[in-house]
Design a protein around this motif. Structure first.
Motif, mmCIF file in Angstrom:
data_model
loop_
_atom_site.group_PDB
_atom_site.id
_atom_site.type_symbol
_atom_site.label_atom_id
_atom_site.label_comp_id
_atom_site.label_asym_id
_atom_site.label_seq_id
_atom_site.Cartn_x
_atom_site.Cartn_y
_atom_site.Cartn_z
ATOM 1 N N LEU A 56 0.803 -1.221 0.000
ATOM 2 C CA LEU A 56 0.000 0.000 0.000
ATOM 3 C C LEU A 56 0.837 1.272 0.000
ATOM 4 O O LEU A 56 0.327 2.343 -0.327
ATOM 5 N N ALA A 57 2.106 1.183 0.355
ATOM 6 C CA ALA A 57 2.964 2.367 0.428
ATOM 7 C C ALA A 57 2.979 3.081 -0.923
ATOM 8 O O ALA A 57 3.213 2.471 -1.964
ATOM 9 N N GLY A 58 2.678 4.352 -0.869
ATOM 10 C CA GLY A 58 2.712 5.159 -2.075
ATOM 11 C C GLY A 58 1.453 5.141 -2.918
ATOM 12 O O GLY A 58 1.398 5.782 -3.965
ATOM 13 N N HIS A 59 0.432 4.430 -2.474
ATOM 14 C CA HIS A 59 -0.827 4.371 -3.229
ATOM 15 C C HIS A 59 -1.918 5.128 -2.477
ATOM 16 O O HIS A 59 -2.101 4.925 -1.279
ATOM 17 N N GLU A 60 -2.619 5.978 -3.207
ATOM 18 C CA GLU A 60 -3.725 6.714 -2.599
ATOM 19 C C GLU A 60 -4.903 5.807 -2.282
ATOM 20 O O GLU A 60 -5.564 5.976 -1.269
ATOM 21 N N ASN A 61 -5.170 4.877 -3.193
ATOM 22 C CA ASN A 61 -6.342 4.010 -3.065
ATOM 23 C C ASN A 61 -5.978 2.597 -3.472
ATOM 24 O O ASN A 61 -5.008 2.379 -4.200
ATOM 25 N N ALA A 62 -6.791 1.661 -3.020
ATOM 26 C CA ALA A 62 -6.608 0.263 -3.407
ATOM 27 C C ALA A 62 -7.963 -0.426 -3.403
ATOM 28 O O ALA A 62 -8.868 -0.050 -2.656
ATOM 29 N N THR A 63 -8.066 -1.432 -4.234
ATOM 30 C CA THR A 63 -9.242 -2.298 -4.250
ATOM 31 C C THR A 63 -8.784 -3.687 -3.842
ATOM 32 O O THR A 63 -7.830 -4.222 -4.419
ATOM 33 N N LEU A 64 -9.442 -4.228 -2.844
ATOM 34 C CA LEU A 64 -9.157 -5.582 -2.387
ATOM 35 C C LEU A 64 -10.315 -6.474 -2.804
ATOM 36 O O LEU A 64 -11.457 -6.262 -2.380
ATOM 37 N N ILE A 65 -10.026 -7.430 -3.661
ATOM 38 C CA ILE A 65 -11.015 -8.431 -4.050
ATOM 39 C C ILE A 65 -10.815 -9.614 -3.109
ATOM 40 O O ILE A 65 -9.758 -10.248 -3.124
ATOM 41 N N TRP A 66 -11.813 -9.855 -2.270
ATOM 42 C CA TRP A 66 -11.711 -10.932 -1.282
ATOM 43 C C TRP A 66 -12.490 -12.128 -1.816
ATOM 44 O O TRP A 66 -13.713 -12.198 -1.688
ATOM 45 N N GLN A 67 -11.755 -13.049 -2.450
ATOM 46 C CA GLN A 67 -12.351 -14.267 -2.995
ATOM 47 C C GLN A 67 -12.771 -15.202 -1.851
ATOM 48 O O GLN A 67 -12.134 -15.227 -0.808
ATOM 49 N N ASP A 68 -13.801 -15.972 -2.068
ATOM 50 C CA ASP A 68 -14.267 -16.965 -1.081
ATOM 51 C C ASP A 68 -14.414 -16.358 0.314
ATOM 52 O O ASP A 68 -14.029 -16.961 1.313
ATOM 53 N N ILE A 69 -15.000 -15.182 0.350
ATOM 54 C CA ILE A 69 -15.113 -14.467 1.629
ATOM 55 C C ILE A 69 -15.977 -15.235 2.634
ATOM 56 O O ILE A 69 -15.732 -15.177 3.838
ATOM 57 N N GLN A 70 -16.960 -15.979 2.154
ATOM 58 C CA GLN A 70 -17.805 -16.739 3.072
ATOM 59 C C GLN A 70 -17.005 -17.809 3.809
ATOM 60 O O GLN A 70 -17.271 -18.110 4.972
ATOM 61 N N HIS A 71 -16.031 -18.371 3.120
ATOM 62 C CA HIS A 71 -15.160 -19.348 3.770
ATOM 63 C C HIS A 71 -14.387 -18.679 4.909
ATOM 64 O O HIS A 71 -14.293 -19.230 6.014
ATOM 65 N N ALA A 72 -13.838 -17.505 4.642
ATOM 66 C CA ALA A 72 -13.098 -16.773 5.673
ATOM 67 C C ALA A 72 -14.019 -16.371 6.821
ATOM 68 O O ALA A 72 -13.642 -16.465 7.994
ATOM 69 N N ARG A 73 -15.235 -15.936 6.484
ATOM 70 C CA ARG A 73 -16.209 -15.553 7.519
ATOM 71 C C ARG A 73 -16.470 -16.732 8.461
ATOM 72 O O ARG A 73 -16.514 -16.585 9.677
ATOM 73 N N SER A 74 -16.633 -17.898 7.895
ATOM 74 C CA SER A 74 -16.878 -19.095 8.691
ATOM 75 C C SER A 74 -15.651 -19.465 9.529
ATOM 76 O O SER A 74 -15.768 -19.785 10.716
ATOM 77 N N ALA A 75 -14.481 -19.406 8.913
ATOM 78 C CA ALA A 75 -13.246 -19.774 9.614
ATOM 79 C C ALA A 75 -12.937 -18.822 10.761
ATOM 80 O O ALA A 75 -12.337 -19.217 11.766
ATOM 81 N N LEU A 76 -13.330 -17.562 10.614
ATOM 82 C CA LEU A 76 -13.078 -16.554 11.650
ATOM 83 C C LEU A 76 -14.364 -16.248 12.413
ATOM 84 O O LEU A 76 -14.585 -15.133 12.867
ATOM 85 N N GLY A 77 -15.162 -17.272 12.588
ATOM 86 C CA GLY A 77 -16.466 -17.129 13.224
ATOM 87 C C GLY A 77 -16.442 -17.274 14.731
ATOM 88 O O GLY A 77 -15.426 -17.039 15.399
ATOM 89 N N GLU A 78 -17.564 -17.710 15.260
ATOM 90 C CA GLU A 78 -17.755 -17.740 16.712
ATOM 91 C C GLU A 78 -16.774 -18.663 17.423
ATOM 92 O O GLU A 78 -16.208 -18.293 18.463
ATOM 93 N N GLU A 79 -16.562 -19.841 16.894
ATOM 94 C CA GLU A 79 -15.650 -20.790 17.552
ATOM 95 C C GLU A 79 -14.228 -20.228 17.618
ATOM 96 O O GLU A 79 -13.580 -20.283 18.677
ATOM 97 N N THR A 80 -13.759 -19.688 16.531
ATOM 98 C CA THR A 80 -12.423 -19.093 16.491
ATOM 99 C C THR A 80 -12.345 -17.897 17.425
ATOM 100 O O THR A 80 -11.352 -17.722 18.144
ATOM 101 N N THR A 81 -13.383 -17.081 17.419
ATOM 102 C CA THR A 81 -13.407 -15.888 18.266
ATOM 103 C C THR A 81 -13.385 -16.275 19.739
ATOM 104 O O THR A 81 -12.636 -15.698 20.538
ATOM 105 N N ARG A 82 -14.172 -17.257 20.089
ATOM 106 C CA ARG A 82 -14.223 -17.715 21.487
ATOM 107 C C ARG A 82 -12.845 -18.230 21.932
ATOM 108 O O ARG A 82 -12.355 -17.899 23.011
#
Length: 134
Positions: A56-82
């Motif tokens: 990100l250094a030197g860039h005003e803006n960036a676009t992050l395409i988060w592929q398979d975001i539902q998988h990440a949401r599940s992996a970082l869900g309640e069990e992981t948080t607890r």
């Protein structure tokens, strides 16, 4: 020198199975040009998104395409948080135990934030980074 050239990054949610693998993916995408890596810290993630180092250094803006975001949401869900919160309680006394206990109670009541939501809040606090969920 800051550039307005578009910066498009792709995060692979399918590579995320827990907090360490989330940071491994963050480091792969955002820190590839650095000779050091972010630790497993929400504060470090927030700091990195300000753009002073890494890709990100030197860039005003960036676009992050988060592929398979539902998988990440599940992996970082309640069990992981607890588990993450309980490890803070069990680890040492440098964390504010009453706050962590309250966070665990909120999870029990179905009202607490999961790790994924905290991460998304951090990204949202950086409007120069657009997150596209795929």
């Amino acid at each position: 020198m800051t550039t307005t050239d578009p910066l498009v990054l792709v995060l692979q949610g399918s590579a995320v199975s827990d907090i360490p693998s989330f940071y491994a993916e963050i480091n792969r995408v955002f820190m590839a040009s650095e000779d050091w890596q972010l630790g497993h810290s929400l504060d470090a993630l927030d700091d990195m998104l300000y753009g002073g180092y890494g890709v990100l250094a030197g860039h005003e803006n960036a676009t992050l395409i988060w592929q398979d975001i539902q998988h990440a949401r599940s992996a970082l869900g309640e069990e992981t948080t607890r588990a993450w919160l309980k490890a803070k309680l069990d680890g040492n006394d440098r964390f504010n135990s009453p706050v962590i206990v309250a966070q665990l109670q909120a999870l029990d009541a179905g009202k607490g934030q999961i790790y994924f939501q905290i991460v998304m809040d951090i990204f949202s606090a950086h409007p120069r980074i657009t997150v596209l969920q795929r």
